[in-house]
Design a protein around this motif. Sequence first.
Motif, PDB file in Angstrom:
ATOM      1  N   GLU A 120     -20.958 107.787  15.714  1.00 39.39           N
ATOM      2  CA  GLU A 120     -20.278 106.894  14.770  1.00 39.39           C
ATOM      3  C   GLU A 120     -21.139 105.656  14.570  1.00 39.39           C
ATOM      4  OE1 GLU A 120     -16.117 106.113  15.540  1.00 39.39           O
ATOM      5  OE2 GLU A 120     -16.295 104.054  14.777  1.00 39.39           O
ATOM      6  N   ILE A 121     -21.288 105.233  13.312  1.00 44.33           N
ATOM      7  CA  ILE A 121     -22.036 104.038  12.946  1.00 44.33           C
ATOM      8  C   ILE A 121     -21.077 103.107  12.215  1.00 44.33           C
ATOM      9  CG2 ILE A 121     -23.969 103.104  11.620  1.00 44.33           C
ATOM     10  CD1 ILE A 121     -25.254 105.926  11.786  1.00 44.33           C
ATOM     11  N   ASP A 122     -20.733 101.989  12.829  1.00 47.27           N
ATOM     12  CA  ASP A 122     -19.799 101.036  12.225  1.00 47.27           C
ATOM     13  C   ASP A 122     -20.597  99.955  11.506  1.00 47.27           C
ATOM     14  OD1 ASP A 122     -17.533 102.367  13.173  1.00 47.27           O
ATOM     15  OD2 ASP A 122     -17.660 101.366  15.108  1.00 47.27           O
ATOM     16  N   ILE A 123     -20.693 100.097  10.195  1.00 44.38           N
ATOM     17  CA  ILE A 123     -21.459  99.162   9.383  1.00 44.38           C
ATOM     18  C   ILE A 123     -20.742  97.823   9.271  1.00 44.38           C
ATOM     19  CG2 ILE A 123     -22.467  98.794   7.090  1.00 44.38           C
ATOM     20  CD1 ILE A 123     -22.712 101.821   6.834  1.00 44.38           C
ATOM     21  N   MET A 124     -19.421  97.840   9.298  1.00 44.69           N
ATOM     22  CA  MET A 124     -18.624  96.614   9.296  1.00 44.69           C
ATOM     23  C   MET A 124     -17.239  96.933   9.825  1.00 44.69           C
ATOM     24  SD  MET A 124     -16.015  94.645   8.046  1.00 44.69           S
ATOM     25  CE  MET A 124     -15.409  95.825   6.858  1.00 44.69           C
ATOM     26  N   GLU A 125     -16.795  96.174  10.815  1.00 48.85           N
ATOM     27  CA  GLU A 125     -15.406  96.235  11.266  1.00 48.85           C
ATOM     28  C   GLU A 125     -14.852  94.815  11.350  1.00 48.85           C
ATOM     29  OE1 GLU A 125     -13.862  99.623  14.018  1.00 48.85           O
ATOM     30  OE2 GLU A 125     -15.754  98.886  14.871  1.00 48.85           O
ATOM     31  N   TYR A 126     -13.555  94.709  11.088  1.00 47.51           N
ATOM     32  CA  TYR A 126     -12.897  93.408  11.063  1.00 47.51           C
ATOM     33  C   TYR A 126     -11.466  93.613  11.521  1.00 47.51           C
ATOM     34  CZ  TYR A 126     -10.380  89.487   8.790  1.00 47.51           C
ATOM     35  OH  TYR A 126      -9.572  88.415   8.514  1.00 47.51           O
ATOM     36  N   VAL A 147     -17.019  89.238  12.148  1.00 46.79           N
ATOM     37  CA  VAL A 147     -17.358  90.616  11.808  1.00 46.79           C
ATOM     38  C   VAL A 147     -17.955  91.277  13.038  1.00 46.79           C
ATOM     39  CG1 VAL A 147     -19.681  90.041  10.991  1.00 46.79           C
ATOM     40  CG2 VAL A 147     -18.528  92.076  10.095  1.00 46.79           C
ATOM     41  N   HIS A 148     -17.853  92.628  13.098  1.00 50.54           N
ATOM     42  CA  HIS A 148     -18.356  93.390  14.237  1.00 50.54           C
ATOM     43  C   HIS A 148     -19.207  94.553  13.733  1.00 50.54           C
ATOM     44  CE1 HIS A 148     -15.229  91.694  17.089  1.00 50.54           C
ATOM     45  NE2 HIS A 148     -14.695  91.432  15.909  1.00 50.54           N
ATOM     46  N   PHE A 149     -20.301  94.841  14.459  1.00 51.77           N
ATOM     47  CA  PHE A 149     -21.110  96.042  14.256  1.00 51.77           C
ATOM     48  C   PHE A 149     -21.119  96.827  15.561  1.00 51.77           C
ATOM     49  CE2 PHE A 149     -23.232  92.643  11.740  1.00 51.77           C
ATOM     50  CZ  PHE A 149     -22.957  93.126  10.477  1.00 51.77           C
ATOM     51  N   SER A 150     -21.077  98.163  15.473  1.00 45.56           N
ATOM     52  CA  SER A 150     -21.048  98.971  16.700  1.00 45.56           C
ATOM     53  C   SER A 150     -21.626 100.352  16.442  1.00 45.56           C
ATOM     54  CB  SER A 150     -19.608  99.140  17.221  1.00 45.56           C
ATOM     55  OG  SER A 150     -18.984  97.901  17.458  1.00 45.56           O
ATOM     56  N   ILE A 151     -22.030 101.010  17.534  1.00 41.90           N
ATOM     57  CA  ILE A 151     -22.327 102.440  17.497  1.00 41.90           C
ATOM     58  C   ILE A 151     -21.511 103.109  18.602  1.00 41.90           C
ATOM     59  CG2 ILE A 151     -24.644 102.072  16.573  1.00 41.90           C
ATOM     60  CD1 ILE A 151     -24.456 103.546  20.003  1.00 41.90           C
ATOM     61  N   GLY A 190     -15.187 102.291  27.239  1.00 44.56           N
ATOM     62  CA  GLY A 190     -15.623 100.911  27.412  1.00 44.56           C
ATOM     63  C   GLY A 190     -17.121 100.750  27.480  1.00 44.56           C
ATOM     64  N   THR A 191     -17.862 101.718  26.916  1.00 40.66           N
ATOM     65  CA  THR A 191     -19.322 101.699  27.011  1.00 40.66           C
ATOM     66  C   THR A 191     -19.999 101.580  25.649  1.00 40.66           C
ATOM     67  OG1 THR A 191     -19.332 104.135  26.971  1.00 40.66           O
ATOM     68  CG2 THR A 191     -19.346 103.056  29.140  1.00 40.66           C
ATOM     69  N   GLN A 192     -19.233 101.246  24.607  1.00 42.03           N
ATOM     70  CA  GLN A 192     -19.809 101.167  23.273  1.00 42.03           C
ATOM     71  C   GLN A 192     -20.904 100.114  23.204  1.00 42.03           C
ATOM     72  OE1 GLN A 192     -16.889  99.905  24.104  1.00 42.03           O
ATOM     73  NE2 GLN A 192     -16.284  98.179  22.838  1.00 42.03           N
ATOM     74  N   VAL A 193     -21.820 100.293  22.264  1.00 41.71           N
ATOM     75  CA  VAL A 193     -22.842  99.294  21.979  1.00 41.71           C
ATOM     76  C   VAL A 193     -22.366  98.503  20.779  1.00 41.71           C
ATOM     77  CG1 VAL A 193     -25.224  98.906  21.253  1.00 41.71           C
ATOM     78  CG2 VAL A 193     -24.700 100.707  22.911  1.00 41.71           C
ATOM     79  N   THR A 194     -22.186  97.206  20.936  1.00 44.50           N
ATOM     80  CA  THR A 194     -21.587  96.412  19.874  1.00 44.50           C
ATOM     81  C   THR A 194     -22.211  95.026  19.808  1.00 44.50           C
ATOM     82  OG1 THR A 194     -19.490  95.470  19.057  1.00 44.50           O
ATOM     83  CG2 THR A 194     -19.752  95.641  21.447  1.00 44.50           C
ATOM     84  N   SER A 195     -22.126  94.455  18.635  1.00 45.82           N
ATOM     85  CA  SER A 195     -22.575  93.080  18.454  1.00 45.82           C
ATOM     86  C   SER A 195     -21.588  92.091  19.045  1.00 45.82           C
ATOM     87  CB  SER A 195     -22.730  92.776  16.959  1.00 45.82           C
ATOM     88  OG  SER A 195     -21.456  92.845  16.306  1.00 45.82           O
ATOM     89  N   GLY A 196     -20.341  92.558  19.275  1.00 40.19           N
ATOM     90  CA  GLY A 196     -19.281  91.617  19.582  1.00 40.19           C
ATOM     91  C   GLY A 196     -18.927  90.844  18.326  1.00 40.19           C
ATOM     92  N   PRO A 197     -18.006  89.907  18.410  1.00 40.58           N
ATOM     93  CA  PRO A 197     -17.631  89.145  17.218  1.00 40.58           C
ATOM     94  C   PRO A 197     -18.757  88.217  16.773  1.00 40.58           C
ATOM     95  CG  PRO A 197     -16.560  88.239  19.168  1.00 40.58           C
ATOM     96  CD  PRO A 197     -17.223  89.515  19.605  1.00 40.58           C
ATOM     97  N   LEU A 198     -19.096  88.304  15.487  1.00 46.23           N
ATOM     98  CA  LEU A 198     -20.111  87.440  14.903  1.00 46.23           C
ATOM     99  C   LEU A 198     -19.448  86.548  13.859  1.00 46.23           C
ATOM    100  CD1 LEU A 198     -22.903  90.102  14.300  1.00 46.23           C
ATOM    101  CD2 LEU A 198     -22.865  88.386  16.113  1.00 46.23           C
ATOM    102  N   GLU A 199     -19.722  85.285  13.906  1.00 46.00           N
ATOM    103  CA  GLU A 199     -19.083  84.354  12.977  1.00 46.00           C
ATOM    104  C   GLU A 199     -19.570  84.583  11.548  1.00 46.00           C
ATOM    105  OE1 GLU A 199     -18.438  79.519  12.325  1.00 46.00           O
ATOM    106  OE2 GLU A 199     -19.461  80.303  14.112  1.00 46.00           O
ATOM    107  N   LEU A 200     -18.620  84.686  10.641  1.00 50.64           N
ATOM    108  CA  LEU A 200     -18.921  84.796   9.213  1.00 50.64           C
ATOM    109  C   LEU A 200     -17.765  84.123   8.476  1.00 50.64           C
ATOM    110  CD1 LEU A 200     -20.834  85.830   7.041  1.00 50.64           C
ATOM    111  CD2 LEU A 200     -19.628  88.026   7.087  1.00 50.64           C
TER     112      LEU A 200
END
Length: 296
Positions: A170-176, A184-188, A198-208
């Motif tokens: 799964e490629i999460d181009i944008m999650e909110y 905004v969040h990005f993840s794979i 609980g092992t996802q690779v994510t940007s965590g919350p990014l301010e936008l």
Amino acid sequence: MKNTLRTPLNVLFCLLFLYCSCGQSSDDNAELLEDDTVPVAELPDVNAPDYWDDAVIVWQDEFDGTELSMEKWRFETGSHGWGNNELQNYVENDNVEVSDGTLKIIAKKEAPGSTGGTYTSTRLNSISDFRYGRLEIRAKIPEHKGNGLWPALWMLGSNIGTVGWPACGEIDIMEYVSFSPNEVHFSIHSTANNHKDGTQVTSGPLELETIEEEFHNYGVLWTNQYLKFYIDDITNVKLTFPRPAVTTAENWPFSQPFYFLMNIAVGGDWGGLEGVDDSIFPAVMEVDYVRVYQVQ
């Protein structure tokens, strides 16, 4: 049909092949493309600063006109929670609109006793799938009014029907999530890295700060060596996931075709962490375009 060695010539050929292969370094022979014909060393340098300069559009939807293209998209429907205890019923047509150059995906609270369920929304899947490229969606998140929304622009491996999730990738181009505005969040996700464990690779919350008020470009640069997630410009990379040095189907399912998904979920394990405010409906996510660029 299983191949067998039938002649001394075949035996000699195989011995020569093994000898040559053993003589190569592991770096030279480590990674082949999926057709096993072109060594990665012979491909363009995907890390070169100008690599993406030569990318051209190979697929797009600009959402002109007044109807959704059913040659490009299909509805995915249902109200079974979608693996995340979501509350919405995804339906066809009634929760989508194309007008003034944008696609509108609409989440609604239905009247009491409605056969459609308490909440309805739309989930769209692209009919075409893609392998590698610059994949970009320009969109505006629903106006912030309260908790309970979980809009997403994302991709799934096209083999999901045979291997399931998360093996498909799964490629999460944008999650909110609307309980966390201005972020905004990005993840794979993969078998090795996913939120269920609980092992996802994510940007965590990014301010936008303007995510709910303005259109932004959400994109991923995807090659056989990395996934890089960006906002607005390809130089504004917010998350990089490099291909693991030792690649397996569990940690890198990203060398196969993926398709787009666009939806607004209501509630769910993440979107509903702080409840659902019924005053926020209807909620509209607008999509200006979806584009796929590839280096030819």
